[in-house]
Design an enzyme around this catalytic site. Structure first.
Site, PDB file in Angstrom:
ATOM      1  N   CYS A 110       0.904  -1.035  -0.247  1.00 54.18           N
ATOM      2  CA  CYS A 110       0.210   0.138  -0.124  1.00 54.18           C
ATOM      3  C   CYS A 110       0.711   1.200  -0.065  1.00 54.18           C
ATOM      4  CB  CYS A 110      -0.611  -0.206   1.105  1.00 54.18           C
ATOM      5  SG  CYS A 110      -2.202  -0.874   0.771  1.00 54.18           S
ATOM      6  N   HIS A 233      -3.528   7.157   3.071  1.00 57.41           N
ATOM      7  CA  HIS A 233      -4.073   5.709   2.807  1.00 57.41           C
ATOM      8  C   HIS A 233      -4.604   5.656   3.401  1.00 57.41           C
ATOM      9  CE1 HIS A 233      -3.461   1.667   1.995  1.00 57.41           C
ATOM     10  NE2 HIS A 233      -3.618   1.247   2.642  1.00 57.41           N
ATOM     11  N   ASN A 263     -10.156  -0.521   0.924  1.00 56.17           N
ATOM     12  CA  ASN A 263      -8.931   0.306   0.574  1.00 56.17           C
ATOM     13  C   ASN A 263      -8.196  -0.466  -0.522  1.00 56.17           C
ATOM     14  OD1 ASN A 263      -6.083  -0.344   1.129  1.00 56.17           O
ATOM     15  ND2 ASN A 263      -5.985  -1.212   3.037  1.00 56.17           N
TER      16      ASN A 263
HETATM   17  N1  ACO Z   1     -17.696  -8.082  11.278  1.00 56.84           N
HETATM   18  C1  ACO Z   1     -18.502  -8.315  12.929  1.00 56.84           C
HETATM   19  N2  ACO Z   1     -17.398  -8.945  13.798  1.00 56.84           N
HETATM   20  C2  ACO Z   1     -17.051  -8.848  14.063  1.00 56.84           C
HETATM   21  C3  ACO Z   1     -16.083  -8.774  11.893  1.00 56.84           C
HETATM   22  C4  ACO Z   1     -16.552  -7.941  10.759  1.00 56.84           C
HETATM   23  N3  ACO Z   1     -16.474  -7.865   9.772  1.00 56.84           N
HETATM   24  N4  ACO Z   1     -14.620  -8.677  12.121  1.00 56.84           N
HETATM   25  C5  ACO Z   1     -14.057  -9.111  13.289  1.00 56.84           C
HETATM   26  N5  ACO Z   1     -15.540  -9.083  13.950  1.00 56.84           N
HETATM   27  C6  ACO Z   1     -15.774  -9.103  15.464  1.00 56.84           C
HETATM   28  C7  ACO Z   1     -14.492 -10.518  16.377  1.00 56.84           C
HETATM   29  O1  ACO Z   1     -14.490 -11.782  15.930  1.00 56.84           O
HETATM   30  C8  ACO Z   1     -14.227  -9.686  17.693  1.00 56.84           C
HETATM   31  O2  ACO Z   1     -15.302 -10.276  18.124  1.00 56.84           O
HETATM   32  P1  ACO Z   1     -14.912 -11.220  19.985  1.00 56.84           P
HETATM   33  O3  ACO Z   1     -14.757  -9.368  20.519  1.00 56.84           O
HETATM   34  O4  ACO Z   1     -15.935 -11.587  20.148  1.00 56.84           O
HETATM   35  O5  ACO Z   1     -13.638 -11.907  19.803  1.00 56.84           O
HETATM   36  C9  ACO Z   1     -14.693  -8.708  17.744  1.00 56.84           C
HETATM   37  O6  ACO Z   1     -15.588  -8.446  16.935  1.00 56.84           O
HETATM   38  C10 ACO Z   1     -13.727  -7.745  17.427  1.00 56.84           C
HETATM   39  O7  ACO Z   1     -12.460  -7.735  16.749  1.00 56.84           O
HETATM   40  P2  ACO Z   1     -11.004  -7.080  16.383  1.00 56.84           P
HETATM   41  O8  ACO Z   1      -9.798  -7.907  15.479  1.00 56.84           O
HETATM   42  O9  ACO Z   1     -10.483  -6.121  18.242  1.00 56.84           O
HETATM   43  O10 ACO Z   1     -11.776  -6.095  15.854  1.00 56.84           O
HETATM   44  P3  ACO Z   1     -10.995  -4.295  15.568  1.00 56.84           P
HETATM   45  O11 ACO Z   1     -11.627  -3.469  16.703  1.00 56.84           O
HETATM   46  O12 ACO Z   1      -9.525  -4.605  15.627  1.00 56.84           O
HETATM   47  O13 ACO Z   1     -11.263  -4.148  14.054  1.00 56.84           O
HETATM   48  C11 ACO Z   1     -10.095  -4.488  12.060  1.00 56.84           C
HETATM   49  C12 ACO Z   1     -11.017  -4.945  13.354  1.00 56.84           C
HETATM   50  C13 ACO Z   1     -11.598  -3.951  11.525  1.00 56.84           C
HETATM   51  C14 ACO Z   1      -9.723  -5.395  10.940  1.00 56.84           C
HETATM   52  C15 ACO Z   1      -8.814  -3.688  12.409  1.00 56.84           C
HETATM   53  O14 ACO Z   1      -8.350  -4.346  13.343  1.00 56.84           O
HETATM   54  C16 ACO Z   1      -7.837  -2.703  11.491  1.00 56.84           C
HETATM   55  O15 ACO Z   1      -8.566  -2.024  10.321  1.00 56.84           O
HETATM   56  N6  ACO Z   1      -7.351  -3.539  11.565  1.00 56.84           N
HETATM   57  C17 ACO Z   1      -5.895  -2.913  10.477  1.00 56.84           C
HETATM   58  C18 ACO Z   1      -5.714  -3.561   8.798  1.00 56.84           C
HETATM   59  C19 ACO Z   1      -5.200  -3.669   7.476  1.00 56.84           C
HETATM   60  O16 ACO Z   1      -5.177  -1.997   7.889  1.00 56.84           O
HETATM   61  N7  ACO Z   1      -5.087  -4.447   6.895  1.00 56.84           N
HETATM   62  C20 ACO Z   1      -4.800  -3.266   6.131  1.00 56.84           C
HETATM   63  C21 ACO Z   1      -3.503  -3.297   5.948  1.00 56.84           C
HETATM   64  S1  ACO Z   1      -2.367  -2.448   3.927  1.00 56.84           S
HETATM   65  C22 ACO Z   1      -2.429  -3.210   3.114  1.00 56.84           C
HETATM   66  O17 ACO Z   1      -0.604  -3.573   2.706  1.00 56.84           O
HETATM   67  C23 ACO Z   1      -2.756  -4.671   2.168  1.00 56.84           C
END
Ligand code: ACO
Length: 310
Positions: A110, A233, A263
């Site tokens: 990215c 980004h 993204n």
């Molecule tokens: N819908 C509903 N619930 C969900 C979802 C979803 N899509 N995804 C996860 N959950 C649940 C989990 O299972 C968890 O449940 P639990 O508490 O019962 O275990 C709860 O929601 C919380 O999950 P977290 O992983 O703690 O959620 P978080 O707030 O961290 O959000 C996310 C997750 C959106 C992936 C976030 O961490 C994020 O955006 N991280 C950055 C990822 C990123 O930017 N990646 C790309 C990098 S760029 C590249 O190079 C491609």
């Protein structure tokens, strides 16, 4: 001091749109509320091909700059989702846009567009006149649509700029970096799907981009108060908010397009730039901070005076 400036820009998204509700109705255990609240995303465009989106965005940028492929010394396509392993996607773009000069791909996930912009600026300082820089990705091909932790985040798209030799520098400061020890927190194997530790990516990204932006501002000799537009980004609006708040940049100065595009990796920054210039938020003379991160982890920031017509 001689340098370069952007004289043309463009972007392209595939027609097919997948909303959050489409994902939930398709069987993914999620909801529009959860996705929007945690990420800022409402929809993503899917079904593109990296070369075709690059060609459309690249053509727009050439037309805007008033040049043709014959005037281009080099095309760089920043992508981690090339059409083929070999040759580079830039070869297809080169042929279809009639580029006279060289062609290469850049892989920094990215961060690729900003890395490519820096490389192009450096090559112009060594004698090239005009470079077409494209960021394009087709992440939908690599999404595990059953993994709700990652499937919600990604889409396809392309953005492009023409960078030209100029009497005055408009790219005023850069910073780039990487931490290969963090390469395991986000990756895709050959023929595999995107695998990611979302929380760790979030934490690392906020830390790295904040410091990188500070480094770029220091190199350019500007302060956060002077930044007119933060063009980040688009990975998660909460990441953008955390970085903006640490830098002291109010969110109404951040260009956010993630609600419509999700993204699309190397494409997010040039698409955000194209969007905010076309809707007249970004005006000539504005000071921009471009900044982002990608798997690797990689990160890159640039400070740019928006001077397309001077
Ligand atoms: N819908 C509903 N619930 C969900 C979802 C979803 N899509 N995804 C996860 N959950 C649940 C989990 O299972 C968890 O449940 P639990 O508490 O019962 O275990 C709860 O929601 C919380 O999950 P977290 O992983 O703690 O959620 P978080 O707030 O961290 O959000 C996310 C997750 C959106 C992936 C976030 O961490 C994020 O955006 N991280 C950055 C990822 C990123 O930017 N990646 C790309 C990098 S760029 C590249 O190079 C491609």
């Amino acid at each position: 001091m001689s340098g370069s400036r952007i004289t043309g820009w463009g972007s392209n998204l595939p027609e097919k749109v997948l909303t959050n509700n489409d994902l939930a109705e398709g069987g993914l255990d999620t909801s529009d509320e959860w996705i929007f609240e945690r990420t800022g995303i409402r929809q993503r465009h899917v079904g593109g091909s990296t070369s075709q989106m690059s060609i459309h965005a690249g053509k727009q940028a050439l037309d805007m700059a008033g040049v043709t492929g014959d005037d281009i010394d080099l095309v760089i396509v920043a992508t981690s989702t090339p059409d083929q392993l070999m040759p580079g996607t830039s070869a297809t773009v080169h042929a279809e846009l009639g580029i006279r000069g060289g062609a290469c791909d850049m892989q920094a996930v990215c961060s690729g567009f900003t890395y490519a912009l820096m490389a192009a600026n450096g090559l112009i300082s060594t004698g090239l006149e005009r470079i077409l820089v494209i960021g394009a990705d087709t992440l939908s091909d690599y999404v595990d649509w059953e993994d709700r932790g990652s499937a919600i985040l990604f889409g396809d798209g392309a953005g492009a700029v023409v960078l030209e030799k100029h009497d005055n520098a408009t790219l005023l400061g850069f910073d780039l970096g990487a931490d290969g020890l963090h390469r395991h927190i986000g990756y895709t194997d050959h023929d595999g799907k995107i695998t990611m530790d979302g929380k760790e990516v979030f934490r690392t990204a906020v830390r790295a981009v904040t410091q990188s932006a500070k480094n770029a501002m220091a190199e350019a000799g500007v302060t956060a108060e002077e930044i007119d537009w933060f063009v980040p980004h688009q990975a998660n609006v909460r990441i953008i908010e955390s970085i903006a708040s640490r830098l002291g940049i109010p969110m109404d100065k951040a260009v956010v397009t993630i609600q419509d595009t999700a993204n699309n990796s190397a494409a997010t920054i040039p698409i955000a730039l194209d969007t905010a210039v076309r809707d007249a938020r970004i005006q000539p003379g504005d000071l921009l901070l471009l900044g982002g991160f990608g798997f690797g982890m990689t990160w890159a920031s640039a400070i740019m005076r928006w001077e397309p017509n001077v």
